[in-house]
Design an enzyme around this catalytic site. Sequence first.
Site, PDB file in Angstrom:
ATOM      1  N   TYR A  33      33.533   7.848 -20.347  1.00  0.00           N
ATOM      2  CA  TYR A  33      32.677   7.486 -21.481  1.00  0.00           C
ATOM      3  C   TYR A  33      31.649   6.470 -21.020  1.00  0.00           C
ATOM      4  O   TYR A  33      31.992   5.526 -20.279  1.00  0.00           O
ATOM      5  CB  TYR A  33      33.512   6.881 -22.625  1.00  0.00           C
ATOM      6  N   GLU A  62      28.595   5.378 -23.269  1.00  0.00           N
ATOM      7  CA  GLU A  62      27.534   5.164 -24.249  1.00  0.00           C
ATOM      8  C   GLU A  62      26.661   3.997 -23.805  1.00  0.00           C
ATOM      9  O   GLU A  62      27.161   2.971 -23.322  1.00  0.00           O
ATOM     10  CB  GLU A  62      28.114   4.850 -25.633  1.00  0.00           C
ATOM     11  N   ASP A  83       6.913  20.866 -25.035  1.00  0.00           N
ATOM     12  CA  ASP A  83       8.238  21.343 -24.639  1.00  0.00           C
ATOM     13  C   ASP A  83       8.027  22.310 -23.469  1.00  0.00           C
ATOM     14  O   ASP A  83       7.549  23.430 -23.653  1.00  0.00           O
ATOM     15  CB  ASP A  83       8.875  22.048 -25.840  1.00  0.00           C
ATOM     16  N   THR A  94      14.420  21.574 -20.837  1.00  0.00           N
ATOM     17  CA  THR A  94      15.800  21.807 -20.443  1.00  0.00           C
ATOM     18  C   THR A  94      15.826  21.696 -18.925  1.00  0.00           C
ATOM     19  O   THR A  94      14.782  21.687 -18.275  1.00  0.00           O
ATOM     20  CB  THR A  94      16.294  23.207 -20.865  1.00  0.00           C
ATOM     21  N   LYS A 106      16.607  26.129 -16.621  1.00  0.00           N
ATOM     22  CA  LYS A 106      15.821  27.364 -16.531  1.00  0.00           C
ATOM     23  C   LYS A 106      15.150  27.396 -15.154  1.00  0.00           C
ATOM     24  O   LYS A 106      15.836  27.503 -14.146  1.00  0.00           O
ATOM     25  CB  LYS A 106      14.839  27.437 -17.706  1.00  0.00           C
ATOM     26  N   ARG A 118      23.076  23.117 -17.303  1.00  0.00           N
ATOM     27  CA  ARG A 118      22.640  23.322 -18.684  1.00  0.00           C
ATOM     28  C   ARG A 118      22.501  21.956 -19.358  1.00  0.00           C
ATOM     29  O   ARG A 118      23.468  21.201 -19.465  1.00  0.00           O
ATOM     30  CB  ARG A 118      23.697  24.171 -19.391  1.00  0.00           C
TER      31      ARG A 118
HETATM   32  N1  DSN Z   1      17.415  30.141 -25.577  1.00  0.00           N
HETATM   33  C1  DSN Z   1      16.271  29.667 -24.848  1.00  0.00           C
HETATM   34  C2  DSN Z   1      15.464  30.781 -24.298  1.00  0.00           C
HETATM   35  O1  DSN Z   1      16.039  31.797 -23.993  1.00  0.00           O
HETATM   36  O2  DSN Z   1      14.259  30.659 -24.162  1.00  0.00           O
HETATM   37  C3  DSN Z   1      15.453  28.729 -25.611  1.00  0.00           C
HETATM   38  O3  DSN Z   1      16.275  27.833 -26.259  1.00  0.00           O
END
Ligand code: DSN
Length: 425
Positions: free
Chosen positions: A64, A66, A210, A236, A239, A245
Amino acid sequence: MNQHERTAFFNFLETAVRQTDPEIAAALGNERRRENDGLELIASENFVSPAVLAAMGSVMTNKYAEGYPGKRYYGGCEFVDVAEELARSRATQLFGCDHVNVQPHSGAQANMSVYLATCQPGDTILGLDLAHGGHLTHGHPLNYSGKTFKVVPYLVRPDTETIDYEALRELARTHRPKLIVCGASAYPRIIDFERIAEIAHESGALVMADIAHIAGMVAVGMHPSPVPHCEFVTTTTHKTLRGPRGGMVMCRAEFAEALDKAVFPGVQGGPLMHVIAAKAVAFAEALTPPYRDYIAKVLENAKTLCGELQGLGWRMVSGGTDTHLMLINLGADGISGKKAEERLGRAGITVNKNTVPFDTRKPYIGSGVRIGTPAVTTRGMGPAEMKAIAGFIDRALRSEEEAAWAKVKTEVEALARAFPLYGQA
Ligand code: DSN
């Protein structure tokens, strides 16, 4: 790691699970085989390195923490502090931002943190419509963003299917939003962040970009960066960045305190320190020359695959791609995106159905499929394989018989197995 070491590593992990939970061990083994034997063309997916995977499956899951490095609400944080500091300094180096928060568990929570740091319930925000390439968290009525704020969606132009920047300017002048959200989930073209920031600032709005999909290209300078123009940049990490993730938020120095408070205690509790350690590993990988080469190949593969599909008669949204992804517009009279996803699935090719601009079908059905090259490029595939894949997609989409899909699947498996993943033979 060589192939032999990889095989030993993954067998060890599955054996460790099998001793206490044979059912989950079987599911893990089956998923590893599915990833190895098929063609992963979902534009938002990728395959992490064993180093990223090992950091995620590490003892830091136990802790933990925080708070933030040097100012935690729990003792014993000296080593997780090292991980978070490394993740922060590497992310800052990668994107050239003033400040970064690496704690968001996901892209959705990264975006939520920015809304919390900048807006009050009922404020107006502008976001790209979902059917035009936007994201649920950019103001969809079923999402917290759409439920909490007054959302005015902006669209792409019907002729070019690219963002209608002048219509966006008019909307901003009329609605005087608190925040303009830009960035996309299913948009194949370069986004002019500088122009959107200029539109926002002229109407007194802040901007959140984003870059979840294009973060890898932004990191290596193969897509213009929003960082010099936008107050907040979210992404994110799993990707094109090819990390674990998760999510993160970058911002200008003046918003650092508000952002950090919005992430914790505003939106989240304890950070996932094992995932933050894995983010640090992925950022270190992304700072190396091989990662830059990888992103160049992702783009080259996308151009090749898109061109081949067009040559086979498929209509692509916006007429092509500048990025890692493309969208086939199957047409209002053609098979639906749902049916196309099913046909490709039977042939061992994984994609996702998607709406296309001005779609007349609902999102769960859609008139398009989204295709991306990050995962197959990680496996080492190049233009020759893209040409073969275009042929597989074409045959699978045009077939109506199980035997035809099964035949394509055999060829897909042969191609996939020639580029083994995670120690599979
Ligand atoms: N699920 C993601 C995508 O496939 O683009 C976006 O959150």
